[in-house]
Design a protein around this motif. Structure first.
Motif, PDB file in Angstrom:
ATOM      1  N   SER A   1       0.849  -1.178  -0.120  1.00 44.74           N
ATOM      2  CA  SER A   1       0.159  -0.073  -0.103  1.00 44.74           C
ATOM      3  C   SER A   1       0.833   1.182  -0.066  1.00 44.74           C
ATOM      4  O   SER A   1       0.551   2.232  -0.702  1.00 44.74           O
ATOM      5  N   ARG A   2       1.927   1.365   0.634  1.00 43.04           N
ATOM      6  CA  ARG A   2       2.929   2.426   0.641  1.00 43.04           C
ATOM      7  C   ARG A   2       3.595   2.760  -0.518  1.00 43.04           C
ATOM      8  O   ARG A   2       3.398   3.767  -1.057  1.00 43.04           O
ATOM      9  N   VAL A   3       3.890   1.669  -1.157  1.00 39.03           N
ATOM     10  CA  VAL A   3       4.561   1.677  -2.387  1.00 39.03           C
ATOM     11  C   VAL A   3       3.555   1.956  -3.539  1.00 39.03           C
ATOM     12  O   VAL A   3       3.942   3.172  -4.346  1.00 39.03           O
ATOM     13  N   LEU A   4       2.349   1.470  -3.582  1.00 39.04           N
ATOM     14  CA  LEU A   4       1.207   2.053  -4.498  1.00 39.04           C
ATOM     15  C   LEU A   4       0.831   3.259  -4.212  1.00 39.04           C
ATOM     16  O   LEU A   4       0.595   4.153  -5.099  1.00 39.04           O
ATOM     17  N   LEU A   5       0.527   3.719  -3.148  1.00 39.00           N
ATOM     18  CA  LEU A   5       0.228   5.000  -2.524  1.00 39.00           C
ATOM     19  C   LEU A   5       1.086   6.170  -3.240  1.00 39.00           C
ATOM     20  O   LEU A   5       0.790   7.236  -3.659  1.00 39.00           O
ATOM     21  N   MET A   6       2.527   5.940  -3.333  1.00 38.52           N
ATOM     22  CA  MET A   6       3.705   6.776  -3.567  1.00 38.52           C
ATOM     23  C   MET A   6       4.062   6.796  -4.986  1.00 38.52           C
ATOM     24  O   MET A   6       4.665   7.633  -5.310  1.00 38.52           O
TER      25      MET A   6
ATOM     26  N   MET B   1       5.494  11.984   7.708  1.00 40.71           N
ATOM     27  CA  MET B   1       5.801  12.200   6.088  1.00 40.71           C
ATOM     28  C   MET B   1       4.303  12.078   5.703  1.00 40.71           C
ATOM     29  O   MET B   1       3.756  12.836   4.763  1.00 40.71           O
ATOM     30  N   ALA B   2       3.524  11.135   6.363  1.00 40.85           N
ATOM     31  CA  ALA B   2       2.028  10.955   5.809  1.00 40.85           C
ATOM     32  C   ALA B   2       1.237  12.231   5.904  1.00 40.85           C
ATOM     33  O   ALA B   2       0.470  12.662   4.942  1.00 40.85           O
ATOM     34  N   VAL B   3       1.178  12.961   7.100  1.00 45.35           N
ATOM     35  CA  VAL B   3       0.529  14.259   7.293  1.00 45.35           C
ATOM     36  C   VAL B   3       1.158  15.246   6.421  1.00 45.35           C
ATOM     37  O   VAL B   3       0.341  15.953   5.692  1.00 45.35           O
ATOM     38  N   LEU B   4       2.551  15.394   6.057  1.00 34.42           N
ATOM     39  CA  LEU B   4       3.049  16.141   5.209  1.00 34.42           C
ATOM     40  C   LEU B   4       2.559  15.974   4.075  1.00 34.42           C
ATOM     41  O   LEU B   4       2.290  16.804   3.288  1.00 34.42           O
ATOM     42  N   MET B   5       2.744  14.920   3.346  1.00 29.12           N
ATOM     43  CA  MET B   5       2.342  14.622   2.034  1.00 29.12           C
ATOM     44  C   MET B   5       0.464  14.963   1.829  1.00 29.12           C
ATOM     45  O   MET B   5       0.353  15.165   0.817  1.00 29.12           O
ATOM     46  N   ALA B   6      -0.098  14.570   2.838  1.00 28.12           N
ATOM     47  CA  ALA B   6      -1.650  14.933   2.924  1.00 28.12           C
ATOM     48  C   ALA B   6      -1.840  16.425   2.673  1.00 28.12           C
ATOM     49  O   ALA B   6      -2.638  16.621   1.939  1.00 28.12           O
ATOM     50  N   VAL B   7      -1.147  17.067   3.377  1.00 23.66           N
ATOM     51  CA  VAL B   7      -1.233  18.699   3.278  1.00 23.66           C
ATOM     52  C   VAL B   7      -0.743  19.098   1.943  1.00 23.66           C
ATOM     53  O   VAL B   7      -1.560  19.980   1.055  1.00 23.66           O
ATOM     54  N   TYR B   8       0.295  18.702   1.370  1.00 19.95           N
ATOM     55  CA  TYR B   8       0.933  18.953   0.101  1.00 19.95           C
ATOM     56  C   TYR B   8      -0.153  18.404  -0.983  1.00 19.95           C
ATOM     57  O   TYR B   8      -0.344  19.316  -2.002  1.00 19.95           O
ATOM     58  N   THR B   9      -0.855  17.285  -0.738  1.00 23.21           N
ATOM     59  CA  THR B   9      -1.636  16.995  -1.665  1.00 23.21           C
ATOM     60  C   THR B   9      -2.799  17.722  -1.780  1.00 23.21           C
ATOM     61  O   THR B   9      -3.391  18.063  -2.935  1.00 23.21           O
ATOM     62  N   LEU B  10      -3.231  17.970  -0.713  1.00 22.77           N
ATOM     63  CA  LEU B  10      -4.539  18.913  -0.760  1.00 22.77           C
ATOM     64  C   LEU B  10      -4.265  20.094  -0.885  1.00 22.77           C
ATOM     65  O   LEU B  10      -5.251  20.850  -2.019  1.00 22.77           O
ATOM     66  N   ALA B  11      -3.174  20.728  -0.965  1.00 20.74           N
ATOM     67  CA  ALA B  11      -2.689  22.070  -1.367  1.00 20.74           C
ATOM     68  C   ALA B  11      -2.508  22.040  -2.874  1.00 20.74           C
ATOM     69  O   ALA B  11      -3.242  23.053  -3.276  1.00 20.74           O
TER      70      ALA B  11
ATOM     71  N   GLY C   1      -7.003  10.514   1.773  1.00 21.33           N
ATOM     72  CA  GLY C   1      -7.503   9.554   2.762  1.00 21.33           C
ATOM     73  C   GLY C   1      -6.548   8.457   2.958  1.00 21.33           C
ATOM     74  O   GLY C   1      -6.411   7.881   4.195  1.00 21.33           O
ATOM     75  N   GLY C   2      -6.047   7.816   1.976  1.00 19.59           N
ATOM     76  CA  GLY C   2      -5.072   6.791   2.117  1.00 19.59           C
ATOM     77  C   GLY C   2      -3.871   7.473   2.714  1.00 19.59           C
ATOM     78  O   GLY C   2      -3.289   6.428   3.794  1.00 19.59           O
ATOM     79  N   LEU C   3      -3.454   8.518   2.876  1.00 19.94           N
ATOM     80  CA  LEU C   3      -2.399   8.979   3.537  1.00 19.94           C
ATOM     81  C   LEU C   3      -2.658   9.180   5.256  1.00 19.94           C
ATOM     82  O   LEU C   3      -1.925   8.765   5.895  1.00 19.94           O
ATOM     83  N   MET C   4      -4.019   9.591   5.548  1.00 18.59           N
ATOM     84  CA  MET C   4      -4.431   9.410   6.693  1.00 18.59           C
ATOM     85  C   MET C   4      -4.560   8.153   7.400  1.00 18.59           C
ATOM     86  O   MET C   4      -4.339   7.992   8.500  1.00 18.59           O
ATOM     87  N   LEU C   5      -4.933   7.284   6.671  1.00 17.88           N
ATOM     88  CA  LEU C   5      -5.010   5.830   7.010  1.00 17.88           C
ATOM     89  C   LEU C   5      -3.571   5.433   7.304  1.00 17.88           C
ATOM     90  O   LEU C   5      -3.319   4.557   8.310  1.00 17.88           O
ATOM     91  N   LEU C   6      -2.493   5.651   6.330  1.00 15.42           N
ATOM     92  CA  LEU C   6      -1.006   5.422   6.821  1.00 15.42           C
ATOM     93  C   LEU C   6      -0.688   6.001   7.931  1.00 15.42           C
ATOM     94  O   LEU C   6       0.175   5.361   9.007  1.00 15.42           O
ATOM     95  N   TYR C   7      -1.054   7.232   8.261  1.00 11.20           N
ATOM     96  CA  TYR C   7      -0.795   7.806   9.624  1.00 11.20           C
ATOM     97  C   TYR C   7      -1.259   7.148  10.591  1.00 11.20           C
ATOM     98  O   TYR C   7      -0.408   6.825  11.819  1.00 11.20           O
ATOM     99  N   LEU C   8      -2.357   6.696  10.648  1.00 11.03           N
ATOM    100  CA  LEU C   8      -3.161   5.822  11.742  1.00 11.03           C
ATOM    101  C   LEU C   8      -2.542   4.415  11.884  1.00 11.03           C
ATOM    102  O   LEU C   8      -2.083   4.093  13.137  1.00 11.03           O
ATOM    103  N   ILE C   9      -2.140   3.899  10.929  1.00 15.61           N
ATOM    104  CA  ILE C   9      -1.719   2.500  11.007  1.00 15.61           C
ATOM    105  C   ILE C   9      -0.255   2.161  11.289  1.00 15.61           C
ATOM    106  O   ILE C   9       0.303   1.260  11.797  1.00 15.61           O
ATOM    107  N   GLY C  10       0.505   3.211  10.769  1.00 14.01           N
ATOM    108  CA  GLY C  10       1.951   3.177  11.181  1.00 14.01           C
ATOM    109  C   GLY C  10       2.572   2.580   9.613  1.00 14.01           C
ATOM    110  O   GLY C  10       1.835   2.082   8.734  1.00 14.01           O
TER     111      GLY C  10
END
Length: 142
Positions: free
Chosen positions: A18-23, A79-89, A120-129
């Motif tokens: 999931s990390r690889v596919l998301l990125m 990084m998941a949070v930073l990428m989520a903010v970047y993606t939304l911006a 949404g995927g990045l926020m899940l990654l933040y939660l699950i680690g």
């Protein structure tokens, strides 16, 4: 036999995949921005992005640097949070479908909501680690 309804049987492998596919999207287009720096800057200029050369550098750093970090599981949660903010911006700045019409609107709307889904995927990654297969786990910070 382990049930497919209980995803715990392959949790760490699934998190890695999931990390690889998301990125993947970030890595592909970040690399394109890097190798076509002048064209990207020109596009950003055309789009009215402030400080287009600086924005290009930021985009490359976020997409290549952030993409690699998350794919490898390095500082995964921040990084998941930073990428989520970047993606939304970038969605708001680059895919403002509400100001467009016709096929341009349609394509920008798809890109906008694709990015919202990635958030949404990045926020899940933040939660699950990062999972077991990560640099974070090797360093004991997972």
């Amino acid at each position: 036999m382990k049930s497919l309804l209980n995803a715990e049987w392959g949790r760490d492998g699934i998190v890695l995949l999931s990390r690889v596919l998301l990125m993947l999207l970030f890595l592909i287009f970040g690399w394109e921005k890097l190798t076509e720096f002048d064209q990207t800057t020109a596009l950003f200029t055309h789009m009215g992005v402030p400080l287009p050369a600086v924005a290009t550098v930021i985009a490359i750093a976020a997409e290549v640097g952030g993409g690699l970090a998350l794919a490898l599981g390095v500082f995964t949660r921040p990084m998941a949070v930073l990428m989520a903010v970047y993606t939304l911006a970038t969605s708001v700045l680059g895919h403002h479908y509400w100001n467009l019409a016709g096929s341009e609107r349609f394509l920008a709307e798809i890109a906008f909501y694709k990015n919202v889904c990635i958030v949404g995927g990045l926020m899940l990654l933040y939660l699950i680690g990062p999972g077991r297969y990560s640099v974070d786990r090797k360093l004991g910070i997972a």
